[in-house]
Design a protein around this motif. Structure first.
Motif, PDB file in Angstrom:
ATOM      1  N   LEU A 146      29.926  38.860  29.864  1.00 52.53           N
ATOM      2  CA  LEU A 146      31.231  39.421  30.210  1.00 52.53           C
ATOM      3  C   LEU A 146      32.352  38.505  29.757  1.00 52.53           C
ATOM      4  N   HIS A 147      32.188  37.205  29.966  1.00 53.18           N
ATOM      5  CA  HIS A 147      33.228  36.254  29.584  1.00 53.18           C
ATOM      6  C   HIS A 147      33.345  36.155  28.067  1.00 53.18           C
ATOM      7  N   ARG A 148      32.227  36.310  27.362  1.00 52.03           N
ATOM      8  CA  ARG A 148      32.258  36.245  25.905  1.00 52.03           C
ATOM      9  C   ARG A 148      33.029  37.431  25.335  1.00 52.03           C
ATOM     10  N   ASP A 149      32.857  38.598  25.967  1.00 53.80           N
ATOM     11  CA  ASP A 149      33.575  39.784  25.507  1.00 53.80           C
ATOM     12  C   ASP A 149      35.067  39.649  25.728  1.00 53.80           C
ATOM     13  N   GLY A 150      35.454  38.974  26.822  1.00 52.50           N
ATOM     14  CA  GLY A 150      36.845  38.675  27.080  1.00 52.50           C
ATOM     15  C   GLY A 150      37.646  39.790  27.725  1.00 52.50           C
ATOM     16  N   LEU A 151      37.046  40.961  27.940  1.00 50.11           N
ATOM     17  CA  LEU A 151      37.775  42.083  28.519  1.00 50.11           C
ATOM     18  C   LEU A 151      37.641  42.124  30.040  1.00 50.11           C
ATOM     19  N   LEU A 152      36.439  41.934  30.536  1.00 53.42           N
ATOM     20  CA  LEU A 152      36.188  41.959  31.966  1.00 53.42           C
ATOM     21  C   LEU A 152      35.672  40.601  32.416  1.00 53.42           C
ATOM     22  N   GLU A 153      36.196  40.128  33.530  1.00 56.90           N
ATOM     23  CA  GLU A 153      35.808  38.819  34.057  1.00 56.90           C
ATOM     24  C   GLU A 153      35.252  38.989  35.468  1.00 56.90           C
ATOM     25  N   TYR A 154      34.061  38.460  35.692  1.00 56.41           N
ATOM     26  CA  TYR A 154      33.463  38.522  37.026  1.00 56.41           C
ATOM     27  C   TYR A 154      34.176  37.526  37.933  1.00 56.41           C
ATOM     28  N   VAL A 155      34.563  37.978  39.125  1.00 52.31           N
ATOM     29  CA  VAL A 155      35.302  37.138  40.070  1.00 52.31           C
ATOM     30  C   VAL A 155      34.485  36.980  41.349  1.00 52.31           C
ATOM     31  N   GLU A 156      34.299  35.728  41.762  1.00 51.35           N
ATOM     32  CA  GLU A 156      33.598  35.465  43.020  1.00 51.35           C
ATOM     33  C   GLU A 156      34.486  35.851  44.191  1.00 51.35           C
ATOM     34  N   ALA A 157      33.913  36.503  45.181  1.00 51.28           N
ATOM     35  CA  ALA A 157      34.650  36.898  46.381  1.00 51.28           C
ATOM     36  C   ALA A 157      34.021  36.224  47.600  1.00 51.28           C
ATOM     37  N   PRO A 158      34.817  35.935  48.649  1.00 53.73           N
ATOM     38  CA  PRO A 158      34.262  35.341  49.868  1.00 53.73           C
ATOM     39  C   PRO A 158      33.193  36.244  50.471  1.00 53.73           C
ATOM     40  N   THR A 159      32.243  35.629  51.164  1.00 54.53           N
ATOM     41  CA  THR A 159      31.168  36.413  51.765  1.00 54.53           C
ATOM     42  C   THR A 159      31.577  37.012  53.101  1.00 54.53           C
ATOM     43  N   ASP A 160      32.682  36.555  53.665  1.00 55.58           N
ATOM     44  CA  ASP A 160      33.106  37.005  54.984  1.00 55.58           C
ATOM     45  C   ASP A 160      34.613  37.229  54.986  1.00 55.58           C
ATOM     46  N   LEU A 161      35.046  38.328  55.574  1.00 56.32           N
ATOM     47  CA  LEU A 161      36.480  38.618  55.651  1.00 56.32           C
ATOM     48  C   LEU A 161      37.220  37.605  56.519  1.00 56.32           C
ATOM     49  N   ASP A 162      36.505  36.888  57.373  1.00 59.68           N
ATOM     50  CA  ASP A 162      37.153  35.868  58.199  1.00 59.68           C
ATOM     51  C   ASP A 162      37.680  34.710  57.350  1.00 59.68           C
ATOM     52  N   ASP A 163      37.195  34.603  56.102  1.00 63.87           N
ATOM     53  CA  ASP A 163      37.684  33.566  55.201  1.00 63.87           C
ATOM     54  C   ASP A 163      39.041  33.939  54.601  1.00 63.87           C
ATOM     55  N   ILE A 164      39.538  35.136  54.912  1.00 61.01           N
ATOM     56  CA  ILE A 164      40.811  35.612  54.404  1.00 61.01           C
ATOM     57  C   ILE A 164      41.743  35.835  55.589  1.00 61.01           C
ATOM     58  N   ALA A 165      42.857  35.106  55.606  1.00 65.27           N
ATOM     59  CA  ALA A 165      43.782  35.182  56.741  1.00 65.27           C
ATOM     60  C   ALA A 165      44.685  36.406  56.629  1.00 65.27           C
ATOM     61  N   ILE A 205      46.007  30.280  57.800  1.00 64.98           N
ATOM     62  CA  ILE A 205      45.830  29.781  56.425  1.00 64.98           C
ATOM     63  C   ILE A 205      45.589  28.275  56.423  1.00 64.98           C
ATOM     64  N   PHE A 206      46.375  27.553  57.197  1.00 65.64           N
ATOM     65  CA  PHE A 206      46.166  26.094  57.311  1.00 65.64           C
ATOM     66  C   PHE A 206      44.757  25.802  57.827  1.00 65.64           C
ATOM     67  N   LYS A 207      44.341  26.548  58.795  1.00 66.20           N
ATOM     68  CA  LYS A 207      43.018  26.322  59.392  1.00 66.20           C
ATOM     69  C   LYS A 207      41.908  26.536  58.366  1.00 66.20           C
ATOM     70  N   ILE A 208      42.031  27.598  57.582  1.00 70.50           N
ATOM     71  CA  ILE A 208      41.001  27.907  56.572  1.00 70.50           C
ATOM     72  C   ILE A 208      40.953  26.847  55.485  1.00 70.50           C
ATOM     73  N   HIS A 209      42.118  26.444  54.964  1.00 65.77           N
ATOM     74  CA  HIS A 209      42.134  25.508  53.836  1.00 65.77           C
ATOM     75  C   HIS A 209      41.801  24.079  54.251  1.00 65.77           C
TER      76      HIS A 209
END
Length: 497
Positions: free
Chosen positions: A220-239, A409-413
């Motif tokens: 995917l990265h070699r093609d340059g059009l679509l990039e795989y993005v890692e996402a958090p495993t838990d919504l609690d990681d997002i404030a 946000i402070f707590k998570i980071h």
């Protein structure tokens, strides 16, 4: 159930299309498919290539005419000795810059049309001269579905086992996961990934799932059009984002077949507006996390190419690949970058309008489970058609974080960087960071970490406060823009938090 490639080609031949173009890198697979169709329908088959000249389409080693490797010579020979059936031309597109070759091809197509024959151009490029493209029928080779990929894995394992003893111990669940991860790739790419996984330890087992996924990301990265993005495993990681999270929770139930039998329609997309750094990227990751789907990012700026027709081809290719890899979340970041000129007069020869039209058509017509997540910073740059009701399921607005969200946000980071949040005055940090985005808060923590490490001191609340004070907040530097954005979004958008 949709038709197979062979069935679709049979229909095109039956409808007497004289010129068919197939832009593909899977030449061998395409040739096998055409040969099967020719044998099933009784069509004669002839082929030309610059390496063999005019030869038998079923047995390429049987050369029909010597000294026909030159495209003009080959076309001249076939024009004067026409055959009722199918003629395959390999890699002819690059030779059409020569006027004589182009003229001969046009004459040959007309000759085949008059005798109800067919010309099929197979080429990696679809940059055909207008005079050919105007009457040609474009045929797309479908990417392999799960059943074909399963059979491909079985065939590769058997072949590799004959050449070198290997172990194949895949559970049914692991096989399903590997097949799902191979979706969106060509047959050759999928086969090479399986071979790579086998060659690492002469076996194919459940542990190779990560290998398959890693190889796919590289492609995917070699093609340059679509990039795989890692996402958090838990919504609690997002404030914050409580309204968005609630919306996602309610729509999650509409993703299965049971809900569709009930009459629900799966959600198709959202548009996320907000100031830079306010957390729109986190919103995209929140969707992927909530629905447990892969997140692929499309950067509109990489679509544009200096060659005529290539930009539209890149966009179609990216959307086609996303559909083949579905179900997934397709994130178009800063969508105004790619389509800002579509709503006004521009100097790009109408390219932005054509690109925008391609996107709108896809948004309206696609049926694959691809959820479109679009982000934008500048409302005024977006074409009005994109904001029309019905284009997206919802339009959310991401504002600067509230004091409660800033505290989270402070707590998570802090926890993310191995510093216990309990050792900091989170209330004070949340208060002094008023007007700052989540990205600015994260950078302040990073800056304080660097300073504390350089001074050989422990990270403290005061160190973070000092780092915050070194730069003015976004609410000051972009005050006017933020005010205009809030005013526009007040009655048009749903607050994300």
């Amino acid at each position: 159930m949709s038709d197979t490639d062979e069935q679709r080609l049979q229909k095109i031949l039956h409808a007497r299309h004289a010129c068919i173009t197939i832009a593909t890198h899977e030449e061998e697979h395409t040739l096998r498919m055409i040969r099967h169709v020719a044998m099933d329908t009784g069509h004669g088959l002839r082929m030309w290539s610059s390496s063999r000249g005019v030869c038998d389409g079923l047995s390429p080693d049987l050369v029909e005419a010597k000294e026909t490797e030159n495209p003009a010579a080959g076309l001249y020979y076939m024009l004067n000795k026409p055959m009722v059936g199918v003629t395959i031309l390999l890699d002819m597109v690059k030779h059409l810059d020569e006027p004589r070759v182009l003229r001969l091809l046009r004459d040959f197509i007309e000759k085949q049309r008059s005798i109800r024959g067919h010309v099929i151009l197979i080429d990696p490029s679809e940059d055909l001269p207008d005079v050919i493209a105007h009457d040609a029928t474009r045929f797309e080779i479908a990417l392999p579905e799960e059943a074909e990929l399963t059979e491909l894995i079985r065939r590769v394992v058997q072949r590799e086992n004959r050449e070198q003893r290997i172990e194949a111990r895949l559970t049914r669940g692991a096989l399903t996961t590997i097949v799902r991860n191979l979706r969106g790739l060509s047959r050759r790419q999928a086969e090479q990934i399986i071979i790579d996984a086998i060659c690492e330890n002469q076996r194919l087992d459940d542990g190779d799932i990560n290998t398959v996924l890693a190889r796919k990301r590289q492609l995917l990265h070699r093609d340059g059009l679509l990039e795989y993005v890692e996402a958090p495993t838990d919504l609690d990681d997002i404030a914050g984002l409580k309204r968005l999270k609630r919306w996602l929770h309610h729509r999650n139930a509409a993703l299965d077949e049971k809900s569709q039998r009930f009459g629900l329609v799966p959600p198709r997309g959202v548009l996320m507006l907000g100031v830079p750094g306010a957390g729109k990227s986190l919103c995209a990751k929140a969707v992927a996390t909530a629905w447990q789907r892969p997140l692929l990012r499309l950067d509109p700026s990489v679509l544009y190419d200096r060659f005529i027709g290539e930009s539209e081809k890149r966009l179609r290719s990216a959307l086609h690949q996303a559909e083949a890899m579905s179900p997934l979340i397709l994130w178009i970041d800063e969508i105004e970058k790619g389509f800002a000129s579509a709503g006004a007069r521009s100097s790009d020869g109408g390219l932005s309008q054509r690109m925008f039209g391609t996107l709108l058509t896809w948004m309206q017509e696609h049926r694959a489970p691809v959820f479109l997540f679009a982000t934008a910073n500048n409302i005024e740059a977006l074409p009005a058609e994109l904001l029309r009701k019905g284009r997206f399921d919802e339009i959310f607005f991401v504002d600067l974080p509230s004091e409660t969200v800033r505290r989270a946000i402070f707590k998570i980071h802090l926890a993310k960087r191995r510093h216990a949040p309990e050792g900091f005055d989170l209330d004070k940090l949340a208060e002094v960071s008023d007007g700052r985005t989540g990205a600015e808060i994260e950078q302040a923590i990073i800056a304080a970490l660097h300073q504390s490490f350089a001074d050989e001191k422990t990270l403290t609340t005061d160190a973070v406060v000092d780092a915050l004070a070194e730069s003015p907040p976004l609410a000051v530097t972009m005050g006017e823009h933020l005010h205009e954005l809030r005013s526009w979004a007040k009655d048009r958008c749903v607050p994300a938090d």
